[in-house]
Design a protein around this motif. Structure first.
Motif, PDB file in Angstrom:
ATOM      1  N   PRO A  17       0.761  -1.113   0.071  1.00 50.87           N
ATOM      2  CA  PRO A  17       0.120   0.014  -0.004  1.00 50.87           C
ATOM      3  C   PRO A  17       0.838   1.179   0.019  1.00 50.87           C
ATOM      4  O   PRO A  17       1.816   1.263   0.621  1.00 50.87           O
ATOM      5  CB  PRO A  17      -0.764  -0.325   1.267  1.00 50.87           C
ATOM      6  N   TRP A  18      -0.096   2.043  -0.803  1.00 53.16           N
ATOM      7  CA  TRP A  18       0.640   3.403  -0.711  1.00 53.16           C
ATOM      8  C   TRP A  18      -0.587   4.473  -0.752  1.00 53.16           C
ATOM      9  O   TRP A  18      -1.567   4.160  -1.294  1.00 53.16           O
ATOM     10  CB  TRP A  18       1.584   3.788  -1.695  1.00 53.16           C
ATOM     11  N   ARG A 112       3.347 -10.670 -12.425  1.00 57.93           N
ATOM     12  CA  ARG A 112       3.068  -9.521 -11.585  1.00 57.93           C
ATOM     13  C   ARG A 112       1.402  -9.608 -11.263  1.00 57.93           C
ATOM     14  O   ARG A 112       0.713  -9.781 -12.091  1.00 57.93           O
ATOM     15  CB  ARG A 112       3.390  -8.162 -11.882  1.00 57.93           C
ATOM     16  N   ALA A 113       1.208  -9.174  -9.889  1.00 55.15           N
ATOM     17  CA  ALA A 113      -0.264  -8.978  -9.564  1.00 55.15           C
ATOM     18  C   ALA A 113      -0.299  -8.192  -8.460  1.00 55.15           C
ATOM     19  O   ALA A 113       0.664  -7.795  -7.647  1.00 55.15           O
ATOM     20  CB  ALA A 113      -0.978 -10.333  -9.267  1.00 55.15           C
ATOM     21  N   PHE A 114      -1.407  -7.043  -8.454  1.00 59.64           N
ATOM     22  CA  PHE A 114      -1.532  -6.244  -7.352  1.00 59.64           C
ATOM     23  C   PHE A 114      -2.891  -6.347  -6.954  1.00 59.64           C
ATOM     24  O   PHE A 114      -4.015  -6.519  -7.783  1.00 59.64           O
ATOM     25  CB  PHE A 114      -1.479  -4.627  -7.794  1.00 59.64           C
ATOM     26  N   ALA A 128      -2.399   0.040  -2.777  1.00 58.96           N
ATOM     27  CA  ALA A 128      -2.135  -0.946  -3.593  1.00 58.96           C
ATOM     28  C   ALA A 128      -1.135  -1.627  -3.066  1.00 58.96           C
ATOM     29  O   ALA A 128      -0.056  -1.121  -2.533  1.00 58.96           O
ATOM     30  CB  ALA A 128      -1.814  -0.258  -5.093  1.00 58.96           C
ATOM     31  N   VAL A 129      -1.280  -3.106  -3.114  1.00 52.99           N
ATOM     32  CA  VAL A 129       0.017  -3.920  -2.610  1.00 52.99           C
ATOM     33  C   VAL A 129       0.185  -4.970  -3.650  1.00 52.99           C
ATOM     34  O   VAL A 129      -0.777  -5.602  -4.405  1.00 52.99           O
ATOM     35  CB  VAL A 129      -0.451  -4.339  -1.336  1.00 52.99           C
ATOM     36  N   PRO A 130       1.451  -5.293  -3.809  1.00 53.37           N
ATOM     37  CA  PRO A 130       1.748  -6.340  -4.660  1.00 53.37           C
ATOM     38  C   PRO A 130       1.366  -7.946  -3.939  1.00 53.37           C
ATOM     39  O   PRO A 130       1.406  -8.123  -2.680  1.00 53.37           O
ATOM     40  CB  PRO A 130       3.243  -6.445  -4.943  1.00 53.37           C
ATOM     41  N   VAL A 131       0.849  -8.848  -4.907  1.00 53.61           N
ATOM     42  CA  VAL A 131       0.747 -10.109  -4.289  1.00 53.61           C
ATOM     43  C   VAL A 131       1.033 -10.969  -5.271  1.00 53.61           C
ATOM     44  O   VAL A 131       1.497 -10.655  -6.273  1.00 53.61           O
ATOM     45  CB  VAL A 131      -1.049 -10.203  -4.239  1.00 53.61           C
TER      46      VAL A 131
END
Length: 478
Positions: A17-18, A112-114, A128-131
């Motif tokens: 997250p930002w 990549r996924a978010f 938003a966070v990377p997963v």
């Protein structure tokens, strides 16, 4: 009459997250269009949320029909009809909403996924966070966003993760579990999951579902309960609708049928047994479905159904059985009746006797339940440029056409007594509207470009969200 609606447990209607700078226009963030929507005109009272149930084979939502149906094509628009929020849709593979935020699972490429959270009120991106690539968006509520990563070759390494819905930070993580439902927790406050404990039979690694089941607390990640289905027994989920203080809530139950005919029904929230029935000589059972006080059991082989039987759960007595199913076609529940598809024709059977009540010819390709008294038949087509296909409301007991729906396609459920309908116009656009099945009134909710393919849509009590090239959000009348 009490409101009872067949719902898909714990989910929004899916047709499935930002810190961001103010209004979400952070560098690198998807472009967001925010337009105020005056939803004051043409409002009608709504009730709870109609939701889909997993495994529904013929209709994406369930509704209660009360009173007389009067379906008309006149519509009362609200202005403007443009979405209140539009989000870029590229790479979006799943989306959910808790009514205040919309969560997008975006996978731009294989590596990549978010997960992104957007505030519904003004479209601002909250975080938003990377997963992990290949993650599934399993469930959301006001406090948690639940993700799952399934490892088919080693399911004991599969993970379920709970993120804080406000910040996106990871709150909990469990390894060795695969959610039994995607898009839904499965029960109030509990993620129902297939469990793959360490040291279990290696053969279980390739099974889905496994004999082991668990209930994971959606807030804390703690395992509330765990079960092991006895060898030779069959396990199924039962989806029960209920309305409490005007709010529709789905209750999920876990049913286990032993070879000796003992049926145990458990609460998915606690795993406590809430009902036990001794069935009369069910024989070998490969699967079963429960509707009210009736249980449909079937035996299958080589991909087809060989025999079926219906039992009365009040007494355990077998009401009827068929040992040679026509064309090996699986029966399914149409309200309190049973349906079967034979050669493009849908046959409706009396659940108490198994005798044929009536048939629906092949001009109609979908038959769904409005309530125990009425069914809705629709046509489907892959040609979205074709005129609206409409539908008919049928008396479930006789097949008599009660009302016709002209000029609109029914494609989703809303809070009772509404259904979601769409109509394509000559200018190349599409109107999305709410049709009140009690009064026949139509309230236009929004306008969008012409659909090249049918959209995926979800509804909550306050929002309609659809994904095509973009993710568009319209507020629903209150």
């Amino acid at each position: 009459m009490g409101q009872r609606r067949r719902v898909r447990a714990g989910t929004d209607n899916v047709y499935g997250p930002w810190d961001a700078e103010r209004m979400g226009h952070q560098r690198g963030a998807p472009p967001i269009v925010v337009i105020d929507l005056d939803a004051s005109a043409g409002r009608e009272p709504l009730g709870g949320v109609a939701r889909r149930r997993p495994g529904e084979r013929w209709w994406p939502f369930g509704l209660l029909l009360v009173g007389v149906l009067a379906l008309v094509t006149g519509a009362r628009p609200i202005t403007p009809l443009t979405p209140s929020v539009v989000l870029r849709g590229d790479g979006v593979i799943a989306f959910r909403s808790d009514g205040r935020s919309v969560y997008l699972l975006r996978q731009p490429d294989l590596a990549r996924a978010f997960v992104e959270s957007y505030r519904v009120r003004d479209g601002a991106r909250r975080w938003a966070v990377p997963v992990a690539a290949g993650a599934h968006l399993a469930a959301v509520d006001g406090a948690r966003v639940v993700l799952a990563v399934e490892e088919p070759e080693n399911r004991s390494a599969s993970t379920v993760v709970g993120l804080d819905a406000v910040t996106g930070a990871q709150v909990w993580r469990q390894t060795g579990y695969v959610p039994s439902f995607y898009g839904s927790a499965g029960a109030l406050g509990v993620v129902v999951a297939d469990a793959y404990p360490p040291g279990a039979d290696p053969g279980q690694e390739q099974q889905r579902p496994t004999p082991y089941l668990a209930g994971i607390d959606i807030r804390t990640g703690d395992v509330r309960w765990s079960l092991e289905t006895p060898p030779g027994s069959t396990r199924e989920f039962v989806y029960i609708e209920q309305v409490e203080s005007g709010d529709a809530r789905a209750r999920v139950e876990i049913a286990e049928l032993d070879p000796d005919g003992t049926l145990r029904v458990r609460s998915a929230e606690t795993a406590e047994i809430v009902r036990t029935v001794q069935l009369d000589r069910p024989g070998q059972v490969h699967g079963f479905q429960i509707s009210g006080d009736r249980l449909l059991a079937y035996r299958s082989g080589r991909g087809t159904m060989l025999s079926s039987a219906v039992f009365d759960l009040a007494t355990g007595r077998r009401l009827w059985q068929r040992t040679d199913e026509p064309d090996g076609v699986l029966l399914w529940w149409c309200g309190r009746a049973l349906c079967s598809g034979i050669g493009g024709t849908t046959v409706v059977l009396d659940a108490g006797t198994g005798r044929e009540l009536w048939r629906l010819d092949g001009r109609w390709t979908g038959l769904g339940r409005l309530d125990n008294q009425y069914l809705l038949a629709t046509r489907s087509t892959q040609d979205v440029t074709a005129p609206s296909q409409g539908g008919v409301v049928l008396d479930a007991a006789t097949g008599r056409i009660v009302r016709r729906i002209d000029g609109w396609d029914v494609f989703g459920g809303l809070a009772w007594p509404g259904v979601l309908v769409a109509s394509h116009n000559a200018a190349g656009g599409t109107l999305i509207a709410r049709l009140d099945v009690v009064t026949g009134g139509v309230t236009v909710l929004g306008r969008t470009g012409h659909w090249s393919t049918p959209p995926q849509c979800i509804t909550t009590a306050t929002l309609l969200t659809c994904r095509l090239d973009h993710v568009s959000i319209w507020p629903l009348p209150a």
